[in-house]
Motif scaffolding. Structure first.
Motif, PDB file in Angstrom:
ATOM      1  N   UNK A 126      27.918  40.966  40.919  1.00 53.78           N
ATOM      2  CA  UNK A 126      27.387  42.397  40.585  1.00 53.78           C
ATOM      3  C   UNK A 126      26.735  42.356  39.389  1.00 53.78           C
ATOM      4  N   UNK A 127      27.313  41.485  38.033  1.00 52.86           N
ATOM      5  CA  UNK A 127      26.500  41.338  37.039  1.00 52.86           C
ATOM      6  C   UNK A 127      25.826  39.763  36.799  1.00 52.86           C
ATOM      7  N   UNK A 128      25.391  39.355  37.627  1.00 52.73           N
ATOM      8  CA  UNK A 128      24.523  37.946  37.765  1.00 52.73           C
ATOM      9  C   UNK A 128      24.211  37.352  36.309  1.00 52.73           C
ATOM     10  N   UNK A 129      23.716  38.311  35.429  1.00 50.62           N
ATOM     11  CA  UNK A 129      23.140  37.829  34.196  1.00 50.62           C
ATOM     12  C   UNK A 129      24.253  37.760  33.056  1.00 50.62           C
ATOM     13  N   UNK A 130      25.225  38.330  33.346  1.00 47.85           N
ATOM     14  CA  UNK A 130      26.579  38.354  32.316  1.00 47.85           C
ATOM     15  C   UNK A 130      27.704  37.668  32.640  1.00 47.85           C
ATOM     16  N   UNK A 131      28.412  37.901  33.889  1.00 45.77           N
ATOM     17  CA  UNK A 131      29.719  37.427  34.229  1.00 45.77           C
ATOM     18  C   UNK A 131      29.878  35.902  34.483  1.00 45.77           C
ATOM     19  N   UNK A 132      28.691  35.273  34.997  1.00 41.76           N
ATOM     20  CA  UNK A 132      28.641  33.596  35.133  1.00 41.76           C
ATOM     21  C   UNK A 132      28.738  33.158  33.764  1.00 41.76           C
ATOM     22  N   UNK A 133      28.305  33.758  32.708  1.00 42.03           N
ATOM     23  CA  UNK A 133      28.265  33.353  31.414  1.00 42.03           C
ATOM     24  C   UNK A 133      29.572  33.452  30.509  1.00 42.03           C
ATOM     25  N   UNK A 134      30.485  34.596  30.938  1.00 41.42           N
ATOM     26  CA  UNK A 134      31.582  34.538  30.454  1.00 41.42           C
ATOM     27  C   UNK A 134      32.492  33.411  31.092  1.00 41.42           C
ATOM     28  N   UNK A 135      32.531  33.104  32.230  1.00 39.67           N
ATOM     29  CA  UNK A 135      33.303  31.947  32.983  1.00 39.67           C
ATOM     30  C   UNK A 135      32.689  30.625  32.152  1.00 39.67           C
ATOM     31  N   UNK A 136      31.710  30.452  31.871  1.00 46.78           N
ATOM     32  CA  UNK A 136      31.095  29.276  31.419  1.00 46.78           C
ATOM     33  C   UNK A 136      31.595  29.031  29.781  1.00 46.78           C
ATOM     34  N   UNK A 137      31.797  30.231  29.057  1.00 45.06           N
ATOM     35  CA  UNK A 137      32.181  30.059  27.821  1.00 45.06           C
ATOM     36  C   UNK A 137      33.866  29.951  27.726  1.00 45.06           C
ATOM     37  N   UNK A 138      34.623  30.447  28.751  1.00 44.36           N
ATOM     38  CA  UNK A 138      35.783  30.214  28.838  1.00 44.36           C
ATOM     39  C   UNK A 138      36.036  28.757  29.240  1.00 44.36           C
ATOM     40  N   UNK A 139      35.457  28.386  30.044  1.00 44.28           N
ATOM     41  CA  UNK A 139      35.449  26.811  30.365  1.00 44.28           C
ATOM     42  C   UNK A 139      35.363  26.002  29.119  1.00 44.28           C
ATOM     43  N   UNK A 140      34.074  26.240  28.202  1.00 45.06           N
ATOM     44  CA  UNK A 140      33.743  25.420  27.232  1.00 45.06           C
ATOM     45  C   UNK A 140      34.989  25.676  25.920  1.00 45.06           C
ATOM     46  N   UNK A 141      35.577  26.659  26.066  1.00 46.74           N
ATOM     47  CA  UNK A 141      36.745  26.853  25.070  1.00 46.74           C
ATOM     48  C   UNK A 141      37.842  26.465  25.664  1.00 46.74           C
ATOM     49  N   UNK A 142      37.924  25.864  26.659  1.00 47.13           N
ATOM     50  CA  UNK A 142      39.186  25.003  27.465  1.00 47.13           C
ATOM     51  C   UNK A 142      40.226  25.994  28.016  1.00 47.13           C
ATOM     52  N   UNK A 143      40.043  27.320  28.456  1.00 43.22           N
ATOM     53  CA  UNK A 143      40.921  28.106  29.081  1.00 43.22           C
ATOM     54  C   UNK A 143      40.828  28.038  30.590  1.00 43.22           C
ATOM     55  N   UNK A 144      39.742  27.197  31.220  1.00 46.41           N
ATOM     56  CA  UNK A 144      39.699  27.178  32.779  1.00 46.41           C
ATOM     57  C   UNK A 144      39.655  25.734  32.873  1.00 46.41           C
TER      58      UNK A 144
END
Length: 144
Positions: A126-144
């Motif tokens: 639904x928000x292709x320019x926003x939500x994938x970036x949120x997941x990427x940041x969570x991965x970078x910070x070690x949460x996923x």
């Protein structure tokens, strides 16, 4: 195009949204709104006088039916630029990003038509320019 930024913290009064990257039994949990043909991460608007953590818990429950879960804050995110929420190119809206492991669900009674569980991230955001970036940041910070 919206610009997504990440912060360790901002003034609480700026936080208008909570978004919760969720998994159940190791699978991603995505929502499909009744009025859309796309999928999104659970989340939504903060209500008047509500703590942002309570917003996250309420939205997770409303949008997925989650009734037993662990939830942790990741960071603050912002979206700058014209969007459905931001009326002008210079507007910036802030939200709190969370991660949750869901253990038990009940039936959904909201604007969400269904939830899906998947091993892979969805393609039809639904928000292709926003939500994938949120997941990427969570991965970078070690949460996923």
């Amino acid at each position: 195009m919206p610009e997504v930024n990440f912060y360790d913290e901002v003034d609480d009064s700026l936080l208008k949204f909570a978004v919760i990257i969720s998994k159940a039994d190791g699978k991603w949990v995505f929502c499909k709104h009744k009025e859309r043909d796309t999928y999104e991460i659970p989340g939504g608007h903060r209500e008047e006088g509500e703590l942002i953590l309570d917003t996250a818990k309420r939205e997770l429950r409303e949008e997925t039916g989650a009734i037993d879960f662990n939830i942790k804050p990741i960071c603050v995110y912002s979206v700058k630029g014209k969007t459905r929420v931001n009326k002008n190119e210079n507007d910036e809206s802030y939200g709190m990003l969370y991660v949750a492991d869901i253990f038990l669900f009940e039936e959904i009674h909201s604007e969400i038509e269904k939830i899906i569980f998947t091993d892979e991230l969805v393609d039809d955001w639904t928000y292709p320019l926003i939500q994938p970036k949120l997941i990427e940041e969570a991965q970078k910070r070690g949460f996923l």
